[in-house]
Design a protein around this motif. Structure first.
Motif, PDB file in Angstrom:
ATOM      1  N   VAL A   1       6.270  -0.384   0.217  1.00 51.18           N
ATOM      2  CA  VAL A   1       5.085  -0.042   0.341  1.00 51.18           C
ATOM      3  C   VAL A   1       4.088  -0.397  -0.779  1.00 51.18           C
ATOM      4  O   VAL A   1       4.580  -0.072  -1.907  1.00 51.18           O
ATOM      5  CB  VAL A   1       5.009   1.526   0.805  1.00 51.18           C
ATOM      6  CG1 VAL A   1       5.353   1.700   2.234  1.00 51.18           C
ATOM      7  CG2 VAL A   1       5.671   2.139  -0.255  1.00 51.18           C
TER       8      VAL A   1
ATOM      9  N   GLU B   1       6.624   6.104   5.169  1.00 53.75           N
ATOM     10  CA  GLU B   1       5.913   4.997   4.421  1.00 53.75           C
ATOM     11  C   GLU B   1       5.051   5.900   3.339  1.00 53.75           C
ATOM     12  O   GLU B   1       5.054   5.645   2.036  1.00 53.75           O
ATOM     13  CB  GLU B   1       5.082   4.124   5.193  1.00 53.75           C
ATOM     14  CG  GLU B   1       5.832   3.220   6.019  1.00 53.75           C
ATOM     15  CD  GLU B   1       4.896   2.653   7.256  1.00 53.75           C
ATOM     16  OE1 GLU B   1       5.781   1.728   7.606  1.00 53.75           O
ATOM     17  OE2 GLU B   1       3.665   2.775   7.227  1.00 53.75           O
ATOM     18  N   LYS B   2       4.338   6.949   3.748  1.00 56.24           N
ATOM     19  CA  LYS B   2       3.612   7.802   2.953  1.00 56.24           C
ATOM     20  C   LYS B   2       4.372   8.405   2.208  1.00 56.24           C
ATOM     21  O   LYS B   2       3.807   8.569   0.806  1.00 56.24           O
ATOM     22  CB  LYS B   2       2.800   8.724   3.729  1.00 56.24           C
ATOM     23  CG  LYS B   2       1.736   8.006   4.525  1.00 56.24           C
ATOM     24  CD  LYS B   2       0.592   9.097   5.391  1.00 56.24           C
ATOM     25  CE  LYS B   2      -0.420   8.261   6.229  1.00 56.24           C
ATOM     26  NZ  LYS B   2      -1.364   9.278   6.759  1.00 56.24           N
TER      27      LYS B   2
ATOM     28  N   GLN C   1      -5.122   5.348   4.846  1.00 58.36           N
ATOM     29  CA  GLN C   1      -5.013   4.576   5.795  1.00 58.36           C
ATOM     30  C   GLN C   1      -4.251   3.349   5.819  1.00 58.36           C
ATOM     31  O   GLN C   1      -4.333   2.560   4.641  1.00 58.36           O
ATOM     32  CB  GLN C   1      -6.252   3.994   6.430  1.00 58.36           C
ATOM     33  CG  GLN C   1      -6.552   3.233   7.455  1.00 58.36           C
ATOM     34  CD  GLN C   1      -8.170   2.729   7.521  1.00 58.36           C
ATOM     35  OE1 GLN C   1      -8.964   3.101   6.807  1.00 58.36           O
ATOM     36  NE2 GLN C   1      -8.318   1.852   8.741  1.00 58.36           N
ATOM     37  N   ARG C   2      -3.270   3.111   6.675  1.00 62.21           N
ATOM     38  CA  ARG C   2      -2.600   1.881   6.618  1.00 62.21           C
ATOM     39  C   ARG C   2      -3.500   0.454   7.105  1.00 62.21           C
ATOM     40  O   ARG C   2      -3.955   0.614   8.201  1.00 62.21           O
ATOM     41  CB  ARG C   2      -1.326   1.897   7.694  1.00 62.21           C
ATOM     42  CG  ARG C   2      -0.256   0.776   7.690  1.00 62.21           C
ATOM     43  CD  ARG C   2       0.820   1.242   8.742  1.00 62.21           C
ATOM     44  NE  ARG C   2       2.044   0.726   8.252  1.00 62.21           N
ATOM     45  CZ  ARG C   2       2.758  -0.239   9.126  1.00 62.21           C
ATOM     46  NH1 ARG C   2       2.108  -0.822  10.222  1.00 62.21           N
ATOM     47  NH2 ARG C   2       3.813  -0.637   8.912  1.00 62.21           N
TER      48      ARG C   2
ATOM     49  N   SER D   1       0.438  -5.170   7.244  1.00 62.08           N
ATOM     50  CA  SER D   1       2.021  -5.135   7.075  1.00 62.08           C
ATOM     51  C   SER D   1       2.148  -6.595   7.573  1.00 62.08           C
ATOM     52  O   SER D   1       1.819  -6.896   8.323  1.00 62.08           O
ATOM     53  CB  SER D   1       2.607  -4.162   8.105  1.00 62.08           C
ATOM     54  OG  SER D   1       4.193  -4.543   8.294  1.00 62.08           O
TER      55      SER D   1
ATOM     56  N   ILE E   1       3.790  -3.474   3.107  1.00 64.58           N
ATOM     57  CA  ILE E   1       2.985  -2.390   3.990  1.00 64.58           C
ATOM     58  C   ILE E   1       1.971  -1.823   3.060  1.00 64.58           C
ATOM     59  O   ILE E   1       2.485  -1.142   2.015  1.00 64.58           O
ATOM     60  CB  ILE E   1       3.645  -1.274   4.587  1.00 64.58           C
ATOM     61  CG1 ILE E   1       5.143  -2.082   5.374  1.00 64.58           C
ATOM     62  CG2 ILE E   1       2.934  -0.428   5.399  1.00 64.58           C
ATOM     63  CD1 ILE E   1       6.172  -1.224   5.601  1.00 64.58           C
TER      64      ILE E   1
ATOM     65  N   TYR F   1      -1.545   0.546   2.132  1.00 66.74           N
ATOM     66  CA  TYR F   1      -2.221   1.785   2.348  1.00 66.74           C
ATOM     67  C   TYR F   1      -3.432   1.770   1.353  1.00 66.74           C
ATOM     68  O   TYR F   1      -3.318   1.826   0.220  1.00 66.74           O
ATOM     69  CB  TYR F   1      -1.413   2.820   2.267  1.00 66.74           C
ATOM     70  CG  TYR F   1      -0.500   3.346   3.368  1.00 66.74           C
ATOM     71  CD1 TYR F   1      -0.889   4.320   4.419  1.00 66.74           C
ATOM     72  CD2 TYR F   1       0.635   2.757   3.572  1.00 66.74           C
ATOM     73  CE1 TYR F   1      -0.167   4.593   5.411  1.00 66.74           C
ATOM     74  CE2 TYR F   1       1.417   3.091   4.616  1.00 66.74           C
ATOM     75  CZ  TYR F   1       0.976   3.782   5.633  1.00 66.74           C
ATOM     76  OH  TYR F   1       1.904   4.270   6.807  1.00 66.74           O
TER      77      TYR F   1
END
Length: 128
Positions: free
Chosen positions: A5, A43-44, A63-64, A67, A80, A82
């Motif tokens: 990420v 992920e966060k 917000q994503r 990816s 990924i 964000y």
């Protein structure tokens, strides 16, 4: 496949990028900071942990935005990205060599890690 990420940290209409140290893979490349997901993390959670571990600041992923898979030949990552808000703290370079807050237009002046380059296209769509 390594799940990674990265944070697009926005502060005062600028974006944070960090320069990898000489000891890291892809030495001296610039990147959107982040790192690998650990078992059991979403992920966060991984992003919040990684940014605290690497830069000692608090962020809030909002917000994503992308990816994608990138093949570095010796390893593959799914990167990924964000959008994140800076919350608090003073940056301490715990792993990286340097950092900068730059405008979107200035990104082209930095030697970014190859996997980070496609993130710029998605970022541009979200900044407009």
């Amino acid at each position: 496949m390594i799940q990674v990420v990265c944070a697009i940290i926005q502060k005062d209409n600028k974006i944070l990028i960090a320069q990898r140290s000489e000891k890291m893979n892809l030495p001296l490349k610039w990147e959107f900071p982040g790192g690998k997901l650990e078992a059991g993390e979403n992920e966060k959670e991984a992003l919040i942990r990684e940014i605290k571990e690497e830069l000692n600041i608090e962020i809030s992923p909002s917000q994503r935005i992308s990816s994608h898979i990138h093949d570095y030949v010796t390893f593959k990552i799914n990167l990924i990205a964000y959008l994140c808000e800076y919350i608090s703290g003073e940056i301490q370079l715990l792993e990286h060599k340097d950092f900068r807050y730059i405008t979107f237009e200035e990104l082209k002046n930095y030697n970014l890690a190859d996997a980070d380059i496609p993130v710029i296209t998605e970022l541009q769509r979200h900044l407009k």
